[in-house]
Enzyme design. Structure first.
Site, short mmCIF file in Angstrom:
data_model
loop_
_atom_site.label_atom_id
_atom_site.label_comp_id
_atom_site.label_asym_id
_atom_site.label_seq_id
_atom_site.Cartn_x
_atom_site.Cartn_y
_atom_site.Cartn_z
N HIS A 178 2.44 -4.94 2.64
CA HIS A 178 1.12 -5.07 2.03
C HIS A 178 0.81 -6.52 1.68
O HIS A 178 1.69 -7.28 1.27
CB HIS A 178 1.03 -4.20 0.79
CG HIS A 178 1.13 -2.73 1.06
ND1 HIS A 178 0.07 -2.00 1.56
CD2 HIS A 178 2.15 -1.86 0.94
CE1 HIS A 178 0.44 -0.74 1.72
NE2 HIS A 178 1.70 -0.63 1.35
N ILE A 234 10.10 2.07 -8.01
CA ILE A 234 9.80 1.19 -6.88
C ILE A 234 9.10 2.00 -5.79
O ILE A 234 9.69 2.38 -4.77
CB ILE A 234 11.07 0.50 -6.36
CG1 ILE A 234 11.85 -0.14 -7.51
CG2 ILE A 234 10.70 -0.56 -5.32
CD1 ILE A 234 11.10 -1.20 -8.28
N GLU A 235 7.85 2.31 -6.06
CA GLU A 235 7.01 2.96 -5.04
C GLU A 235 6.24 1.87 -4.30
O GLU A 235 6.50 0.68 -4.47
CB GLU A 235 6.06 3.95 -5.71
CG GLU A 235 5.15 3.35 -6.77
CD GLU A 235 4.26 4.39 -7.43
OE1 GLU A 235 3.83 5.32 -6.73
OE2 GLU A 235 4.00 4.26 -8.63
N SER A 236 5.29 2.24 -3.46
CA SER A 236 4.49 1.25 -2.74
C SER A 236 3.86 0.28 -3.74
O SER A 236 3.30 0.73 -4.76
CB SER A 236 3.39 1.95 -1.94
OG SER A 236 2.61 1.02 -1.25
N LYS A 242 -2.91 4.14 -2.19
CA LYS A 242 -3.68 3.51 -1.12
C LYS A 242 -4.23 4.51 -0.12
O LYS A 242 -4.98 4.14 0.77
CB LYS A 242 -2.81 2.47 -0.42
CG LYS A 242 -2.33 1.37 -1.37
CD LYS A 242 -1.32 0.46 -0.69
CE LYS A 242 -0.82 -0.60 -1.65
NZ LYS A 242 -0.01 -0.03 -2.75
N ARG A 282 7.93 9.11 -2.74
CA ARG A 282 7.78 7.86 -3.48
C ARG A 282 8.19 8.10 -4.92
O ARG A 282 7.91 9.15 -5.49
CB ARG A 282 6.32 7.39 -3.42
CG ARG A 282 5.93 6.83 -2.07
CD ARG A 282 4.42 6.85 -1.88
NE ARG A 282 3.96 8.15 -1.42
CZ ARG A 282 2.70 8.48 -1.23
NH1 ARG A 282 1.74 7.60 -1.50
NH2 ARG A 282 2.36 9.68 -0.79
N VAL A 313 27.00 9.55 -7.93
CA VAL A 313 27.31 9.17 -9.30
C VAL A 313 27.08 10.38 -10.21
O VAL A 313 26.00 10.97 -10.22
CB VAL A 313 26.46 7.97 -9.75
CG1 VAL A 313 26.66 7.68 -11.24
CG2 VAL A 313 26.79 6.74 -8.91
N CYS A 322 19.16 13.16 24.89
CA CYS A 322 20.23 12.18 24.71
C CYS A 322 21.27 12.56 23.68
O CYS A 322 22.34 11.94 23.62
CB CYS A 322 19.64 10.81 24.35
SG CYS A 322 18.75 10.76 22.77
N SER A 372 7.45 -3.91 0.71
CA SER A 372 6.91 -5.26 0.82
C SER A 372 7.55 -6.20 -0.18
O SER A 372 7.74 -7.39 0.09
CB SER A 372 5.39 -5.25 0.58
OG SER A 372 4.76 -4.22 1.29
#
Length: 479
Positions: free
Chosen positions: A50, A336-338, A250, A311, A173, A442, A342
């Site tokens: 972003h 720590i989302e959008s 967003k 998120r 943990v 594959c 970035s």
């Protein structure tokens, strides 16, 4: 086991912090509950770098977003992962909402976003011919970019590992408790004694914070559905196309990927389940309708897969980075989302700096800041490719026809630092299995290579670690 720093979580934030801390003479461990890096929040996201116009001015989120964006290009050269500044557009559909678009522009300018401007309908359609007919203007941010989230996270982790950071996988943990001036981090198999704990656990960050602090955090998993279109759609859109942001972020975007696919998503649905990555019919229908408003004539017949990611939305809507007052030596990297992806390079620098200021470690004179990714023969000239195959015949054996991945690349993915142990691990590193057939062709050959290179049986090869075995038994009659 004694360490200076134990990092909980091997997502993009945890790996960025590990890499920055490896610049110092410190004993560092990364503890991860999954079988590989990039298996949680970092795995399923938009891969968007972003520009930094959306976060509230003056917020930590805004500062780290802009700094991370500016650092990404040089970092991609140092660590050899795919990144491109393709630019982004935020569409205006109704003139009544123009003040909101102008406010977004003003916020971006205040946040320090370079080259930001509003473009009107004629220029908008020159920039992005496929934009929907309702769009009347857009905020244009040339500094916006796209990155492979797997490539970025794996590059950070491999470089940290090369510089001495130790990774412990399949290690959940279970407890964190104070021990003298430091902490004991407990898993089912080990106890890590450490001066500092870094809590980079994504949607579980509130669980670990609340173990040690009386000031509680609450993280809501926010599910986002995505659709991925085949690489035959490469060039259908050139920019990342957003709509004006709403209360839950967003909104749905349409974007190219660095690998040539087209990505639609995400939706935003708050849930309680921290592992709730199932898609829903309702979510995918909503996604298609909203994406279709942004970009006309979307080739939905080219969808090759759909998926969902989570998120880590903290109630404050802000990044939570730092030590709680009542838990010194415990450093949160929570919420720590959008634009977390970035911001990752800047998050790494911030947290590493905080710890270095407290521990005063010596500089690691042997630190190596560069790393080479997996060699892609398709990027070589015919002459270079022929010479490579002559020396290493495995690069002449095609395993994944959809993505044109050779045996040599898969061997490299398995045997390099923090090498792949599963089909998904190989997929994240080489794209074998990410194409139109979604590994239908594959996977058997990839499993054979993993088994051979790791010295295990085919029955032990998993899709994604844990109990996700693909072969449940081999009868004697079939041998």
């Amino acid at each position: 086991m004694k360490y200076d720093v134990v990092i909980i979580g091997a997502g993009v934030s945890g790996c960025a912090i590990a890499r920055e801390l490896s610049r110092y003479q410190l004993k560092i461990a990364v503890v991860e509950k999954e079988e590989d890096v990039c298996c949680g929040t970092s795995k399923a996201n938009s891969g968007i770098v972003h520009a930094g116009f959306d976060a509230p001015s003056g917020s930590l989120m805004a500062r780290l977003n802009v700094a991370g964006n500016e650092a990404m290009e040089e970092l991609s050269r140092e660590l050899d992962f795919s990144f491109r500044r393709n630019g982004s557009l935020v569409l205006l559909f109704d003139e009544e909402d123009r003040p909101k678009l102008e406010a977004l522009y003003a916020r971006g300018v205040e946040n320090g976003v370079r080259e930001l401007r509003i473009v009107e309908q004629e220029e908008l359609r020159q920039l992005e011919p496929q934009v929907g007919p309702e769009a009347v203007a857009a905020l244009y941010a040339p500094t916006g970019g796209i990155v492979c989230p797997f490539g970025l996270t794996i590059a950070l982790a491999e470089n940290a590992c090369t510089n001495g950071v130790e990774f412990y996988f399949d290690s959940t943990v279970t407890d964190i408790r104070r021990k003298g001036d430091g902490w004991s981090v407990c898993t089912a198999d080990d106890v890590f004694d450490t001066a500092f704990v870094v809590n980079a656990a994504g949607v579980y960050a509130d669980v670990f914070h609340n173990m040690v602090s009386g000031t509680k955090l609450h993280i809501t998993p926010r599910r986002g559905d995505y659709c991925l279109l085949d690489r035959t759609t490469e060039g259908f859109v050139k920019h990342t196309v957003f709509q004006l942001p709403g209360k839950q972020g967003k909104g749905v975007l349409v974007s190219p990927t660095v690998h040539g696919n087209t990505l639609l998503g995400p939706t935003a649905i708050d849930i309680e389940e921290k592992e709730g990555t199932n898609t829903t019919r309702q979510g995918l229908d909503e996604l298609q309708a909203k994406a279709g408003r942004s970009v006309a004539n979307l080739p939905m017949n080219q969808v090759i897969t759909s998926f969902a990611g989570l998120r880590a939305h903290e109630d404050s809507g802000e990044f939570i980075i730092g030590e709680p007052e009542d838990a010194k030596g415990f450093v949160d990297c929570a919420g720590i989302e959008s634009p977390g992806l970035s911001s990752a390079p800047a998050i790494g620098e911030l947290v590493a700096g905080l710890i270095a200021d407290r521990l005063h470690p010596l500089i690691n004179e042997n630190f190596c800041g560069s790393r080479k990714g997996i060699l892609n023969p398709a990027l070589l000239s015919k002459e270079e490719r022929a010479e490579l195959i002559r020396k290493k015949p495995a690069y002449g054996t095609m395993i994944c026809r959809c993505e044109m991945v050779t045996e040599g690349e898969i061997v490299d993915a398995v045997t390099r630092p923090l090498g792949a142990k599963s089909l998904d691990g190989v997929k994240r590193r080489t794209r074998a299995g990410m194409g139109r057939c979604q590994s239908g062709f594959c996977s058997p050959r990839t499993m054979e290579i993993i088994a051979r290179e790791r010295g295990i049986s085919m029955e032990e090869v998993t899709k994604a670690g844990g109990a996700s075995r693909i072969i449940c038994g081999i009868s004697k009659d079939s041998l």
